[in-house]
Design an enzyme around this catalytic site. Sequence first.
Site, PDB file in Angstrom:
ATOM      1  N   SER A 105      14.954  21.880 -15.571  1.00  0.00           N
ATOM      2  CA  SER A 105      13.749  22.654 -15.867  1.00  0.00           C
ATOM      3  C   SER A 105      14.169  23.974 -16.491  1.00  0.00           C
ATOM      4  O   SER A 105      15.201  24.544 -16.133  1.00  0.00           O
ATOM      5  CB  SER A 105      12.988  22.904 -14.565  1.00  0.00           C
ATOM      6  OG  SER A 105      12.185  24.060 -14.684  1.00  0.00           O
ATOM      7  N   HIS A 112       0.830  -1.233   0.000  1.00  0.00           N
ATOM      8  CA  HIS A 112       0.000   0.000   0.000  1.00  0.00           C
ATOM      9  C   HIS A 112       0.852   1.267   0.000  1.00  0.00           C
ATOM     10  O   HIS A 112       0.423   2.311   0.487  1.00  0.00           O
ATOM     11  CB  HIS A 112      -0.936   0.044   1.218  1.00  0.00           C
ATOM     12  CG  HIS A 112      -1.676  -1.232   1.469  1.00  0.00           C
ATOM     13  ND1 HIS A 112      -2.886  -1.526   0.903  1.00  0.00           N
ATOM     14  CD2 HIS A 112      -1.335  -2.316   2.199  1.00  0.00           C
ATOM     15  CE1 HIS A 112      -3.287  -2.729   1.297  1.00  0.00           C
ATOM     16  NE2 HIS A 112      -2.353  -3.243   2.078  1.00  0.00           N
ATOM     17  N   GLU A 172       9.744   8.818 -16.747  1.00  0.00           N
ATOM     18  CA  GLU A 172       8.375   9.280 -17.018  1.00  0.00           C
ATOM     19  C   GLU A 172       7.944   8.944 -18.450  1.00  0.00           C
ATOM     20  O   GLU A 172       6.812   8.542 -18.693  1.00  0.00           O
ATOM     21  CB  GLU A 172       8.268  10.791 -16.782  1.00  0.00           C
ATOM     22  CG  GLU A 172       8.391  11.162 -15.308  1.00  0.00           C
ATOM     23  CD  GLU A 172       8.550  12.666 -15.139  1.00  0.00           C
ATOM     24  OE1 GLU A 172       7.529  13.360 -15.123  1.00  0.00           O
ATOM     25  OE2 GLU A 172       9.692  13.135 -15.046  1.00  0.00           O
TER      26      GLU A 172
END
Length: 463
Positions: free
Chosen positions: A276, A155, A289
Amino acid sequence: MKLWGGRFSKTTNSKVDDFNSSISFDQRLYKQDILGSIAHVSMLGKQNIIPLEEAKIIKKELQNILEDIEAGKIEFDVEAEDIHMNIEKILISRIGDIGKKLHTGRSRNDQVALDMRMYVKDEIIKIQSMILNLQSVLVKLAKEHTKTIMPGYTHLQRAQPITFSHHLMAYFEMLKRDYERLNDVYKRTNILPLGSGALAATTYPLDRYFVAKELGFSDITYNSLDGVSDRDFCIELLSAISITMMHLSRFSEEIILWSSHEFHFIELDDAYSTGSSIMPQKKNPDIAELVRGKTGRTYGDLISLLTTMKSLPLAYNKDMQEDKEAVFDAIDTIKMCLPIFTSMIETMTVLKDSMYNAAGGGFTNATDAADYLVKKGVPFRDAHAIIGKLVLYCIQNNKSLEDLTLDEYRKISPIFDQGIFKAISLEECVNKRNIIGGPSEEIILKHIEIAEKFINEEKSLYS
Ligand code: ARG
């Protein structure tokens, strides 16, 4: 005129040519198409279906065309529709009437089924070798981290201590299934459909087994309708690719979490991360990603082909031309993902101390504390309740189980003695889990040995 233009009195509308044509994407099948034709024409000659001398001339010219394509000397023609007719047209333009005999006893329907099977076979081998490379890196890392303790999760909550090695070897197992799944797809792809003709085979005495042998197929199809209309092997491939991508995506998700400040379990190499354009402090796990993101498109390829095939009556229908872009896209995608993912994993830094601290902080040893009481004769349910109380006490006092004094333990239950501290040490928790499948160093080293044997045996098949 079109190769099939005989019964037409008008030429096709140019929009129809564009719409119908597949040459823009099926030209990548040129090699399979030519090798398939060479095997076919050798058989036609051997069977005296066409004169042996002419078969030789066709074969030789097909070889020349192959070389010319590879040298970039050939421009394909949209009007010739697909790779099959482009090559046939070039052949005829070069050797005239003899070239017109190549297509004897054959249809584009069994031809395209053959080309796709040959292509899928070639690509399966390439994907499998990329999977083996990733597995090698996982095993190499696993060997270095048999003592690197980290929290295992359920979990996404810290559950029990494991080692980084144990975690990596879970992915090794997933990839092993992926590899074996591809072996299975290969088996069913490795069947020759040529000889199915357009749908009802042919009246010529083709030697299909000869062609199968020439092209390295292990068997031939036994029903011509199925031979031309079966794309199960493509769907199986797409499903095997989707499952592998799903595994890479789960791994990517963990890499993304682990490289966050919140986890801080790994740091990606600068060469495999990005910045970035606005936030100077950022180091983003873009590769992970994108692998996660690209998994979606391989599922799309699978669903797209399943849907294309779902209502097709026997036998060939032009809808099936749509198989190619889905298959090519999924193959290109996984072949892009696997190597870059492998390098990303290979070059990342493992932050052992953070992993260790995280394993200690979240009561991951609570099960072991309960097991300690069980060994002293306390029934497991009671032990569970006692440790539950201790955990609550720790939370209220901002402590971990390792921080408590023996007195604090004994306040909750007098059964505790000095042995509790050894029982809950993370090293002890991991190494006591010493059955097959578990995280102990002894067991993981054995697992690694089996894994290395698998990799070496499989890699030897390629050399
Ligand atoms: N380009 C076609 C395909 O990819 C080849 C087979 C065409 N057959 C036909 N009868 N039109 O499916």
